[in-house]
Design a protein around this motif. Structure first.
Motif, mmCIF file in Angstrom:
data_model
loop_
_atom_site.group_PDB
_atom_site.id
_atom_site.type_symbol
_atom_site.label_atom_id
_atom_site.label_comp_id
_atom_site.label_asym_id
_atom_site.label_seq_id
_atom_site.Cartn_x
_atom_site.Cartn_y
_atom_site.Cartn_z
ATOM 1 N N UNK A 56 -36.228 -27.899 42.750
ATOM 2 C CA UNK A 56 -34.578 -27.874 42.687
ATOM 3 C C UNK A 56 -33.868 -28.232 41.290
ATOM 4 N N UNK A 57 -33.941 -27.230 40.365
ATOM 5 C CA UNK A 57 -34.225 -27.147 39.256
ATOM 6 C C UNK A 57 -32.846 -27.908 39.291
ATOM 7 N N UNK A 58 -31.752 -28.504 39.113
ATOM 8 C CA UNK A 58 -30.556 -29.709 39.461
ATOM 9 C C UNK A 58 -29.725 -28.855 38.970
ATOM 10 N N UNK A 59 -29.209 -27.959 38.521
ATOM 11 C CA UNK A 59 -27.883 -27.055 37.950
ATOM 12 C C UNK A 59 -27.220 -26.551 39.187
ATOM 13 N N UNK A 60 -25.960 -26.282 37.916
ATOM 14 C CA UNK A 60 -25.326 -25.632 38.848
ATOM 15 C C UNK A 60 -25.348 -24.002 40.298
ATOM 16 N N UNK A 61 -25.263 -23.831 41.556
ATOM 17 C CA UNK A 61 -25.800 -23.426 42.726
ATOM 18 C C UNK A 61 -25.773 -22.009 41.777
ATOM 19 N N UNK A 107 -51.798 -14.402 32.095
ATOM 20 C CA UNK A 107 -50.815 -14.983 30.689
ATOM 21 C C UNK A 107 -49.932 -15.385 31.908
ATOM 22 N N UNK A 108 -48.966 -16.621 31.460
ATOM 23 C CA UNK A 108 -48.247 -17.337 32.449
ATOM 24 C C UNK A 108 -47.352 -17.694 31.673
ATOM 25 N N UNK A 109 -45.637 -16.653 32.202
ATOM 26 C CA UNK A 109 -45.063 -16.649 31.765
ATOM 27 C C UNK A 109 -43.852 -18.106 32.756
ATOM 28 N N UNK A 110 -43.167 -18.816 31.708
ATOM 29 C CA UNK A 110 -42.281 -20.327 32.357
ATOM 30 C C UNK A 110 -40.479 -19.725 32.836
ATOM 31 N N UNK A 111 -40.418 -18.706 32.011
ATOM 32 C CA UNK A 111 -39.238 -17.865 32.346
ATOM 33 C C UNK A 111 -38.255 -18.861 31.187
ATOM 34 N N UNK A 112 -37.014 -19.167 31.371
ATOM 35 C CA UNK A 112 -36.297 -19.639 30.496
ATOM 36 C C UNK A 112 -35.448 -20.912 31.427
ATOM 37 N N UNK A 113 -34.555 -21.313 30.335
ATOM 38 C CA UNK A 113 -34.050 -22.946 31.304
ATOM 39 C C UNK A 113 -33.441 -23.909 30.756
ATOM 40 N N UNK A 114 -33.957 -24.309 29.414
ATOM 41 C CA UNK A 114 -33.961 -25.076 28.829
ATOM 42 C C UNK A 114 -32.292 -25.320 27.993
ATOM 43 N N UNK A 169 -38.755 -18.488 37.073
ATOM 44 C CA UNK A 169 -37.538 -18.652 36.274
ATOM 45 C C UNK A 169 -36.748 -19.533 36.958
ATOM 46 N N UNK A 170 -36.541 -21.119 37.381
ATOM 47 C CA UNK A 170 -36.190 -21.810 38.150
ATOM 48 C C UNK A 170 -34.969 -21.549 38.428
ATOM 49 N N UNK A 171 -34.106 -21.511 37.447
ATOM 50 C CA UNK A 171 -32.695 -21.398 36.774
ATOM 51 C C UNK A 171 -32.361 -21.618 35.177
ATOM 52 N N UNK A 172 -31.167 -22.016 35.383
ATOM 53 C CA UNK A 172 -30.299 -21.996 34.039
ATOM 54 C C UNK A 172 -29.726 -23.322 33.568
ATOM 55 N N UNK A 181 -26.159 -20.698 39.327
ATOM 56 C CA UNK A 181 -27.166 -20.585 37.663
ATOM 57 C C UNK A 181 -28.877 -21.661 38.487
ATOM 58 N N UNK A 182 -29.281 -21.466 39.335
ATOM 59 C CA UNK A 182 -30.412 -22.195 40.112
ATOM 60 C C UNK A 182 -30.817 -20.899 41.087
ATOM 61 N N UNK A 183 -32.048 -20.890 40.532
ATOM 62 C CA UNK A 183 -33.078 -19.143 41.019
ATOM 63 C C UNK A 183 -34.141 -19.832 41.569
ATOM 64 N N UNK A 184 -34.770 -21.005 42.075
ATOM 65 C CA UNK A 184 -36.161 -21.027 41.643
ATOM 66 C C UNK A 184 -36.338 -21.689 43.796
ATOM 67 N N UNK A 185 -34.646 -21.766 44.048
ATOM 68 C CA UNK A 185 -35.132 -22.006 45.284
ATOM 69 C C UNK A 185 -35.389 -21.670 47.053
ATOM 70 N N UNK A 186 -35.991 -21.720 48.123
ATOM 71 C CA UNK A 186 -35.967 -20.229 48.733
ATOM 72 C C UNK A 186 -34.825 -19.723 49.302
ATOM 73 N N UNK A 187 -33.410 -19.826 49.366
ATOM 74 C CA UNK A 187 -32.296 -19.636 49.428
ATOM 75 C C UNK A 187 -31.665 -18.496 48.448
ATOM 76 N N UNK A 188 -32.812 -18.443 47.220
ATOM 77 C CA UNK A 188 -32.315 -17.201 46.276
ATOM 78 C C UNK A 188 -33.171 -16.398 46.096
#
Ligand code: PLP
Length: 425
Positions: free
Chosen positions: A155-160, A233-240, A199-202, A162-169
């Motif tokens: 759970x990236x704990x951001x606006x629904x 390679x291991x790609x962490x996505x964006x998000x900070x 990429x779990x969210x923004x 812009x959250x992208x890493x949950x099962x429902x996305x």
């Protein structure tokens, strides 16, 4: 350090006053600071020095060619989500070999283009996409480098939105299906399995969810290794996240500290379990590179007192800056020139015919018609999301470099907006 400061009572971008920019280029206009852009990129770049790491700027945040060119010259790679974005990378002198292609809906034509241009990797999001890519690569007699976007279900704990890493996305492959999906990918003849990404969210204010995601990716890399599938390679996505000026919503972690923590975990794991094997670490930051480099400069047309609310009607609108309408995003509004007098509380709204056309709510302003406002921290997901709704030409874009203001995209003219249209004979 902010490059937007008040000098002699007037808000400036670096050494140029925003009132001078409005006079010369009109409004609404996006104004970016080159120094802020380079500072933000270098926060990532410097933390990667001496490491096997690559920063792929997520250009959907702001894809102006001048922005891409400045970043490419600093050594940036790019994260793209369409064939059009790849053509922008190339037009700006960016390196396709440092470009990663993300997104759930890549078309055959986009895959062909990306293969022909020699991109670094396809971040694949589903099994049907793996099969399509295998087929397209086979027809071209090529092998496609692939990574799977794994959905670590944190759970990236951001606006629904812009959250992208949950099962429902809609994004990515579920963590529990990842192993099987990798097996399918490895069995396809025209694919090279090279990476893993997420990429779990923004707008994440804390790096704890990102580090949790990293641990899950590392666990999966070890499992894959046991199956003879080797990840390079291991790609962490964006998000900070960035500081939009909302009380209590300050990002808890500077970019450099986040990267240091990622590298520390990766190093500890490589030493302990990965037998010291090399692995490249990739980051795909968007917002944190460009958000605070830009403002949207707008002029007040009317002040309209209302029964329940007062409205400050400006010449920018939801078509120029969609974040408030789309995410109910709070954007800081500053008067370009301070004015004495009693402040009145206004909703700052545009001229577009939608109740959702607002830029800021309940702001205390002393401004008068004709005055300029700056919508702050508007450099990310601002101009790239702009539309021509209401046949409004998109804003001009300016980059300030020290004492100089450069027009990097001129304002659209009304005639250009319908130039592609024809009437029936
Ligand atoms: C949008 C996006 C990014 C950039 O996210 P930010 O929050 O702007 O840093 C990175 N990777 C992917 C796959 C994206 O869709």
């Amino acid at each position: 350090m902010s490059q937007f400061t008040i000098q002699d009572g007037v808000l400036h971008a670096e050494g140029v006053s925003l009132s001078a920019i409005a006079e010369r280029f009109g409004t609404p206009t996006y104004v970016y600071s080159k120094a802020a852009l380079l500072e933000n990129f270098n926060a990532y770049h410097d933390a990667c020095q001496g490491r096997d790491a690559l920063v792929c700027y997520a250009m959907k945040a702001n894809s102006n060619l001048a922005v891409l060119d400045l970043l490419a010259r600093q050594g940036a790679g790019f994260d793209i989500v369409s064939g059009g974005e790849l053509l922008r990378v190339i037009a700006a002198g960016g390196d396709p070999g440092k470009t990663i292609f993300s997104g759930v809906g890549k078309t055959v034509e986009e895959m062909q283009l990306a293969l022909e241009k020699g991109i670094l990797c396809f971040n694949v999001e589903s099994i049907p996409e793996l099969h399509r890519l295998n087929e397209v690569a086979g027809k071209l007699g090529m092998r496609a480098p692939v990574s799977l976007r794994v959905n670590p279900n944190v759970d990236a704990k951001t606006h629904p939105y812009i959250a992208t890493g949950l099962k429902a996305n809609k994004f990515g492959v579920a963590f529990d299906d990842a192993l099987d999906t990798y097996r399918s990918a490895a069995a396809l003849p025209n694919l090279d399995v090279v990476g893993i990404d997420c990429h779990i969210g923004s707008q994440l204010l804390d790096d704890a969810p990102l580090l949790e995601a990293l641990d899950k990716l590392i666990e999966l890399i070890d499992t894959l290794h046991g199956e003879g599938i080797h990840i390079h390679h291991l790609d962490m996505g964006g998000g900070i996240g960035v500081d939009y000026g909302v009380a209590g919503d300050k990002p808890a972690v500077p970019v450099g500290d986040y990267l240091t923590r990622v590298f520390a975990r990766v190093d500890a794991w490589r030493a302990e379990k990965h037998e010291g094997r090399p692995i490249k670490v990739i980051f795909e930051p968007g917002r944190s590179i460009v958000a605070d480099t830009g403002v949207l400069l707008t002029k007040i047309e009317y002040l309209k007192p209302g029964v329940e609310k007062n409205f400050c009607i400006v010449d920018a609108a939801m078509n120029d800056l969609m974040r408030p309408a789309l995410y109910e995003a709070w954007m800081d509004v500053q008067q370009v020139t301070a004015r004495a007098g009693e402040a009145v509380t206004y909703d700052v709204v545009g001229p577009v015919c939608e109740s959702g056309d607002w830029l800021a709510r309940e702001r205390a302003l002393t401004a008068q018609p004709g005055d300029l406002l700056a919508i702050m921290t508007a450099g990310a997901y601002g101009m790239t999301m702009a539309s021509n709704y209401n046949t409004r030409g998109r804003a001009a874009e300016i980059i300030v470099d020290g004492e100089e203001a450069h027009l990097v995209r001129r304002r659209e003219t009304p005639a250009e907006l319908f130039a592609l249209e024809t009437v029936l004979k």
